[in-house]
Scaffold this motif. Structure first.
Motif, PDB file in Angstrom:
ATOM      1  N   THR A 139      -2.436   6.427  -0.767  1.00  0.00           N
ATOM      2  CA  THR A 139      -2.717   7.473  -1.851  1.00  0.00           C
ATOM      3  C   THR A 139      -3.161   8.648  -1.536  1.00  0.00           C
ATOM      4  N   SER A 181      -4.529   1.851  -8.170  1.00  0.00           N
ATOM      5  CA  SER A 181      -5.860   2.290  -7.472  1.00  0.00           C
ATOM      6  C   SER A 181      -6.877   1.248  -7.746  1.00  0.00           C
ATOM      7  N   ASP A 241     -10.597   2.519  -3.952  1.00  0.00           N
ATOM      8  CA  ASP A 241      -9.648   3.483  -3.740  1.00  0.00           C
ATOM      9  C   ASP A 241     -10.180   4.791  -4.422  1.00  0.00           C
ATOM     10  N   ASP A 249      -5.351   3.173   1.404  1.00  0.00           N
ATOM     11  CA  ASP A 249      -5.647   2.581  -0.228  1.00  0.00           C
ATOM     12  C   ASP A 249      -5.506   1.010   0.193  1.00  0.00           C
ATOM     13  N   PHE A 280       0.840  -1.264   0.175  1.00  0.00           N
ATOM     14  CA  PHE A 280       0.146   0.083   0.037  1.00  0.00           C
ATOM     15  C   PHE A 280       0.850   1.210   0.028  1.00  0.00           C
TER      16      PHE A 280
END
Length: 404
Positions: free
Chosen positions: A234, A310, A314, A295, A231
């Protein structure tokens, strides 16, 4: 006396090296970057394009030199459920770093407008806990470039303590592999790109603190499986025009709005200016907010590449966060016709050597004496700055090793 090698000098590496040295343990710390002064830390960015742009640095002290000084507890309950109670280590770290909100004198007009606008919309923004000395801090907006006044905590402070306790710090040296014998760690192999020299260092224990991108490769060199479930926390920055607000000179991320699935914080990004597409817009005219999400662990780090995409979830969280940020910014006086967003980026890679999968609750791998102490061990994305949690984990690991 135990002999320990620590790989990496960021939040985890500097802390565990210092804590062990204070108790008389012989420590050698190996760092691929070099020492720089905090005011030029921005020169050490070596970002990766992995599907989203991943922000990172290579220097002594690592990414701690270019953080915003945010100090929040993350994943505390997740770790506790896995048998890792960090309560005392969090308190110890917060006391040591004098964690707390900055005084009102350090809140600029832009941040105050954002906080007031959120309140008028029924949203509560709290002051961000910071590891910044307000007596040294003169707001300039350069937190993410390296503090020119050395006002915020970075791991350089712990590294100086470590040096004073006899820790050997080897800079400009890349650890290329971990060596083992009969199921136990033996040491590490290194390479110095400046002189081309290869070397081997032996130790009773090796602690990998080189980050979620580099650590998996070192674990694989020892025959372990690692690198899945990456991860990156984000984030995007949403912003628009509010003439002469001067927001770019304020302390970054000085307040915080927590929502289910994302956080919002005041944040300036120069990437917004060309996206607005109006020649009259300058940096002094931008007001913005960061939208950061926890995320999904949909990325990987393997022998050939680093990849992160993504997911639909997300994207949905980012969209919801951007809508909320846009509403707050409009309420704060931003021209809604100028609102834009930066591309998605990542700032906190982790998860690639998670607790319960690659390491146990003492952060030890299947190989005796081989430990991991960086964001690789996080069970999920925190969706918020992880530095304080990494510090707490490092303090706990040091206590475990000392008490063995």
């Amino acid at each position: 006396m135990k002999n320990v090698i620590v790989v990496g000098s960021g939040a985890g590496g500097a802390t565990v090296a210092r804590e062990l040295a204070l108790k008389g343990v012989s420590v050698t710390l190996i760092e691929m970057g070099k020492r720089v002064t905090t005011d030029i830390a921005f020169q050490c960015y070596d970002n990766l394009d992995i599907g989203v742009e991943l922000l990172k640095t290579s220097c002594l002290g690592g990414t701690t030199l270019v953080t915003a000084g945010n100090a929040v507890r993350t994943c505390q309950e997740d770790f506790k459920q896995m048998g890792i109670d960090l309560s005392s280590e969090f308190k110890e770290t917060e006391d040591e770093l004098n964690v707390g909100p900055l005084p009102d004198t350090h809140f600029g007009e832009g941040t105050l407008k954002i906080m007031e606008a959120a309140s008028s919309l029924g949203l509560v923004m709290e002051k961000m806990p910071k590891s910044i000395d307000p007596k040294k801090c003169i707001p300039c907006g350069k937190c993410a470039f390296g503090c020119p006044r050395d006002a915020k905590w970075s791991s350089l402070k712990f590294l100086d303590d470590a040096l004073a306790q006899g820790v050997q710090i080897i800079e400009n040296t890349t650890v290329t592999g971990v060596t083992t014998t009969n199921g136990r760690v033996k040491g590490v192999k290194t390479y110095n790109p400046e002189n081309g020299l290869k070397n081997e260092y032996n130790a009773d224990m090796v602690i990998l603190c080189s980050g979620a991108i580099q650590t998996p490769g070192l674990l694989r060199s020892a025959g372990l499986v690692a690198g899945e479930k990456l991860f990156v926390d984000t984030f995007v920055t949403v912003g628009g025009a509010l003439p002469d607000i001067g927001f770019y000179k304020e302390v970054s991320m000085n307040s915080l709005l927590k929502k289910e699935g994302f956080i919002l914080a005041p944040h300036y990004s120069s990437l917004l200016i060309p996206r607005i597409g109006q020649n009259r817009i300058q940096e002094k005219d931008i007001l913005g907010m960061m939208v950061k999400i926890p995320d999904e662990s949909s990325g990987r780090v393997d022998e050939n590449c680093v990849f992160k995409q993504s997911t639909a979830n997300d994207v949905g969280l980012l969209a919801e966060g951007c809508a909320t940020a846009g509403a707050i910014l409009t309420e704060a006086g931003v021209d809604p016709d100028t609102l834009v967003s930066t591309p998605a980026r990542g700032a906190h890679p982790g998860g690639t050597a998670a607790v319960g999968e690659v390491v146990d609750k003492d952060l030890e791998t299947e190989i005796e004496g081989l430990y991991v102490c960086d964001a690789s061990v996080f069970p999920r994305a925190p969706g918020a700055p992880p530095v304080l949690t990494i510090l707490a984990l490092a303090k706990r690991l040091a206590k475990h090793i000392i008490n063995q």
